[in-house]
Scaffold this active site. Sequence first.
Site, PDB file in Angstrom:
ATOM      1  N   ASP A  49       0.839  -1.208   0.000  1.00 51.17           N
ATOM      2  CA  ASP A  49       0.000   0.000   0.000  1.00 51.17           C
ATOM      3  C   ASP A  49       0.870   1.254   0.000  1.00 51.17           C
ATOM      4  O   ASP A  49       0.370   2.363  -0.140  1.00 51.17           O
ATOM      5  CB  ASP A  49      -0.997  -0.002   1.170  1.00 51.17           C
ATOM      6  CG  ASP A  49      -0.322  -0.068   2.523  1.00 51.17           C
ATOM      7  OD1 ASP A  49       0.927  -0.133   2.589  1.00 51.17           O
ATOM      8  OD2 ASP A  49      -1.047  -0.052   3.546  1.00 51.17           O
ATOM      9  N   SER A  50       2.196   1.076   0.099  1.00 53.51           N
ATOM     10  CA  SER A  50       3.113   2.210  -0.047  1.00 53.51           C
ATOM     11  C   SER A  50       2.968   2.850  -1.422  1.00 53.51           C
ATOM     12  O   SER A  50       3.429   3.980  -1.618  1.00 53.51           O
ATOM     13  CB  SER A  50       4.563   1.756   0.165  1.00 53.51           C
ATOM     14  OG  SER A  50       4.871   0.667  -0.675  1.00 53.51           O
ATOM     15  N   ASP A  88      -0.927  -6.274  -0.345  1.00 56.14           N
ATOM     16  CA  ASP A  88      -1.291  -5.638   0.924  1.00 56.14           C
ATOM     17  C   ASP A  88      -2.800  -5.485   1.042  1.00 56.14           C
ATOM     18  O   ASP A  88      -3.467  -5.131   0.060  1.00 56.14           O
ATOM     19  CB  ASP A  88      -0.677  -4.228   0.972  1.00 56.14           C
ATOM     20  CG  ASP A  88       0.365  -4.080   2.058  1.00 56.14           C
ATOM     21  OD1 ASP A  88       0.393  -4.894   2.992  1.00 56.14           O
ATOM     22  OD2 ASP A  88       1.164  -3.117   1.953  1.00 56.14           O
ATOM     23  N   GLU A 120      -1.361  -5.429   8.379  1.00 54.33           N
ATOM     24  CA  GLU A 120      -0.706  -4.764   9.506  1.00 54.33           C
ATOM     25  C   GLU A 120      -1.576  -4.925  10.748  1.00 54.33           C
ATOM     26  O   GLU A 120      -2.801  -4.778  10.667  1.00 54.33           O
ATOM     27  CB  GLU A 120      -0.533  -3.271   9.212  1.00 54.33           C
ATOM     28  CG  GLU A 120       0.409  -2.986   8.068  1.00 54.33           C
ATOM     29  CD  GLU A 120       0.523  -1.495   7.752  1.00 54.33           C
ATOM     30  OE1 GLU A 120       0.121  -0.659   8.593  1.00 54.33           O
ATOM     31  OE2 GLU A 120       1.015  -1.183   6.658  1.00 54.33           O
ATOM     32  N   GLU A 187       8.905  -4.095  10.948  1.00 52.67           N
ATOM     33  CA  GLU A 187       9.327  -2.783  10.433  1.00 52.67           C
ATOM     34  C   GLU A 187       9.755  -1.849  11.558  1.00 52.67           C
ATOM     35  O   GLU A 187       9.074  -1.745  12.595  1.00 52.67           O
ATOM     36  CB  GLU A 187       8.183  -2.136   9.623  1.00 52.67           C
ATOM     37  CG  GLU A 187       8.555  -0.749   9.100  1.00 52.67           C
ATOM     38  CD  GLU A 187       7.700  -0.242   7.952  1.00 52.67           C
ATOM     39  OE1 GLU A 187       6.818  -0.990   7.482  1.00 52.67           O
ATOM     40  OE2 GLU A 187       7.926   0.910   7.537  1.00 52.67           O
TER      41      GLU A 187
HETATM   42  O1  KIV Z   1       3.530  -1.123   1.670  1.00 50.36           O
HETATM   43  C1  KIV Z   1       4.726  -1.466   1.723  1.00 50.36           C
HETATM   44  O2  KIV Z   1       5.494  -1.178   0.811  1.00 50.36           O
HETATM   45  C2  KIV Z   1       5.152  -2.233   2.893  1.00 50.36           C
HETATM   46  C3  KIV Z   1       6.594  -2.489   3.204  1.00 50.36           C
HETATM   47  C4  KIV Z   1       6.767  -3.652   4.086  1.00 50.36           C
HETATM   48  C5  KIV Z   1       7.574  -2.511   2.145  1.00 50.36           C
HETATM   49  O3  KIV Z   1       4.316  -2.655   3.622  1.00 50.36           O
END
Ligand code: KIV
Length: 274
Positions: A49-50, A88, A120, A187
């Site tokens: 989701d980044s 994600d 997460e 993280e």
């Molecule tokens: O969204 C993301 O890029 C992540 C990291 C672990 C790279 O969750």
Amino acid sequence: MSVHAQVKRISVPQLMGYKGQQKIVALTAYSAPFARLMDDALDLILIGDSTAMVGYGLPDTLSITVDQLSAHAAAVVRSTSHACIVVDMPFGSYQQSPQQAFANAAKMLAASGADCVKMEGGIVLADTTRFLVERGIPVLAHVGLMPQYVNTMGGFKAQGMNDEAAERILQDAIAHEQAGAFGVVLEGVAEALGRRITETLKIPTIGIGASPACDGQILVTEDILGLSGSRIPKFARQYSDVATVVRTAIEQYASDVREGSFPALENCFGVKKP
Ligand code: KIV
């Protein structure tokens, strides 16, 4: 009878078997060109989701949707055949209940062809991990610094910096392992905690700013290529300055076009002049 091209990706059990044997090499990808270039060099590709921040220029990861991430994941899946593909779960798509999480995870996997999801969350999300795993969806847990909690954390900050906070993150990771997660992304934690969690768990840890004590590393691809502007986290080693390569090519293109220096069709396809 239909015949499908055989795609033999690295499987979840294979990744779990890396523990103590070899490091898991992972990066993010959001588009076909990057996915194609990295596939055979990696064990795992994450459609993170980044992309909200890196690809859409948003200030955080909170507003990316199930449909947006599914579309990016589908592009990555179509362009790869080797790495295990993890997508994600976006903010708001799984926190409400295990049922909500299952419905959205199944939708994303069906729409994209990805192999697994990442979520997460700490202990509070362990029941959701169990619910998905028991119904056939492999889960990569994500603990420590969780960007979807940016508003409750008050920013993107290192986590587990005192004994109590470190113990909480360890317990988060254990809870997800017990719930059936196949791995844990760790993280923004110090090396001592990264090592402690890695040594405690039987499943692999994949660190991002969590030290080489982890069983592998994942980074945001744009960060290691110098494409993230000023937002590059300190733990992301930069391997190339792709921004300069792109900028130089675009300046050259702009100058060529302004000078009328671009080919006629005849020169491209052998088309005869009328
Ligand atoms: O969204 C993301 O890029 C992540 C990291 C672990 C790279 O969750």
